[in-house]
Design a protein around this motif. Structure first.
Motif: not given
Length: 292
Positions: A252-257, A271-278, A280-292
Motif C-alpha cells: 500500500l503506497p504511503i505518503y506524508y499528507v 520538493e516531495c523527495h519521493f526517493e525516501l518513500n517506497r 510504489s508511492s511515486l508509481k501510483l501518482l504517475q499512474e493517476k497522471k498526477l505527476t510526471a
C-alpha cells in the motif's frame, strides 16, 4: 501571518520528505514562518510519570524559544513532537506547583507559563488558514485517488491536546477532500502502529502494522496518508518485511499528507523527495497522471 516553526530531529534527517514538502506548501500558500533558533529535541515522547519533571525541561525550553521571538503560536509537523510540546504546555499553564519547580530549575531561562499556543499543521490549516482558502489554491485536484487518512495515537490522545474527536475524527478527512481525493475511512485509522515496540518486539509491531494496512486495503484504499515519521517507518518502510512474512500481504503506497498537498498545489515534485518513500508511492501518482 508569521508563526514560529519547530522542526524536531527526525525531519532534519530521515523525514526530509515531510519537512521539505510541508514548507514548500506553506510558501505556496503565502504563510510566513520562522524556524526556532536554538531548538532542541523535544524528548520524542511525553513522560507519563507525574514526578518526572526533568523530561519536561526539553519541550519547555523549545516553547521559551518561541516566547523569546515574540511569537504567540508555534507549529509542528511531526505528530509526536506536537503531542510532547502541547502536553508540556498544558502542564505549564495549569499546574502552578510544577510550573514553579521547572522555572526555578531553569534559572538562566525566562519564566514560562504557557503563553505560546502549540498547533499542528493540520489544525493550523483548519483553524487559521481555512479550507475554503486552501481549496482556491489547489491546481491539481487529487481526483480518483482513494486515500485512507491515518491518525495514529498522538494527534487524538489525550483529550486535552486532541486535534479532533477521538471517536469520530474528521480533520484529516476534510483536508483530503479539500485536495480533491476520495477519502476511505477505516476502523484502524486511530489504532497505534506499534510505535517503539519496533525496537523491543519488532515481530509484534509488524503484526500490528500489517493489520492496519490490511484494514485500509479491505475498505478500498489504494494509498495511505499520515504525518508521523514513526508511523511512516512502521507502516511504510517495513512493508518489505511484511510482504516477506505474510503470503496475503499487499503493498500500500504511503505518503506524508504534505507530499499529497504539494502535488495538489502544483509544487515541484522534487520538493516531495519521493526517493525516501517506497517506489510504489511515486508509481501510483504517475499512474493517476498526477505527476510526471
Amino acid at each position: 501571518m508569521k508563526i514560529s516553526y519547530y522542526p524536531g530531529c527526525t525531519l532534519k534527517t530521515k523525514a526530509k520528505n515531510l519537512e521539505v514538502s510541508a514548507l514548500a506548501c506553506l510558501d505556496t500558500l503565502g504563510v510566513e514562518y520562522e524556524e526556532l533558533p536554538r531548538w532542541n529535541c523535544c524528548g520524542a515522547v511525553y513522560s507519563l510519570a507525574d514526578d518526572d519533571l526533568i523530561h519536561i525541561i526539553a519541550p519547555v525550553r523549545d516553547l521559551i524559544r518561541a516566547k523569546e521571538r515574540g511569537s504567540d503560536t508555534v507549529f509542528t509537523l511531526c505528530s509526536m513532537c506536537y503531542n510532547t510540546l502541547a502536553r508540556a504546555n498544558e502542564l505549564m499553564k495549569n499546574d502552578e506547583e510544577k510550573r514553579k519547580t521547572i522555572n526555578d530549575f531553569m534559572d538562566e531561562e525566562p519564566d514560562y507559563a504557557g503563553e505560546v499556543r502549540v498547533v499542528h499543521l493540520l489544525d493550523f490549516l483548519r483553524d487559521d488558514y481555512g479550507w475554503d482558502k486552501l481549496k482556491e489554491k489547489v491546481k491539481i485536484p487529487l481526483g480518483g485517488l482513494k486515500v485512507a487518512p491515518y491518525y495514529g495515537c498522538t494527534l487524538l490522545r489525550p483529550k486535552d491536546v486532541a486535534l479532533d474527536r477521538f471517536d469520530k475524527p474528521q480533520l484529516f478527512q476534510k483536508l483530503m477532500e479539500t485536495l480533491g481525493a476520495e477519502v476511505i475511512e477505516f476502523p484502524s485509522a486511530t489504532t497505534c502502529c506499534g510505535a517503539y515496540q519496533v525496537l523491543g518486539n519488532p515481530d509484534a509491531a509488524l503484526d500490528i502494522s500489517r493489520d492496519i494496512l490490511s484494514d485500509a486495503v479491505n475498505h478500498g484504499a489504494e494509498a495511505m496518508a499520515m504525518v508521523c515519521p514513526l508511523c511512516d517507518y512502521n507502516l511504510g518502510h517495513r512493508q518489505g518485511a511484511m510482504l516477506n512474512k505474510y503470503d496475503d500481504a499487499k503493498e500500500l503506497p504511503i505518503y506524508y499528507v504534505t507530499q499529497l498537498m504539494a502535488i495538489a498545489l502544483g509544487v515541484d515534485p522534487g520538493e516531495c523527495h519521493f526517493e525516501l518513500n517506497r517506489d510504489s508511492s511515486l508509481k501510483l501518482l504517475q499512474e493517476k497522471k498526477l505527476t510526471a
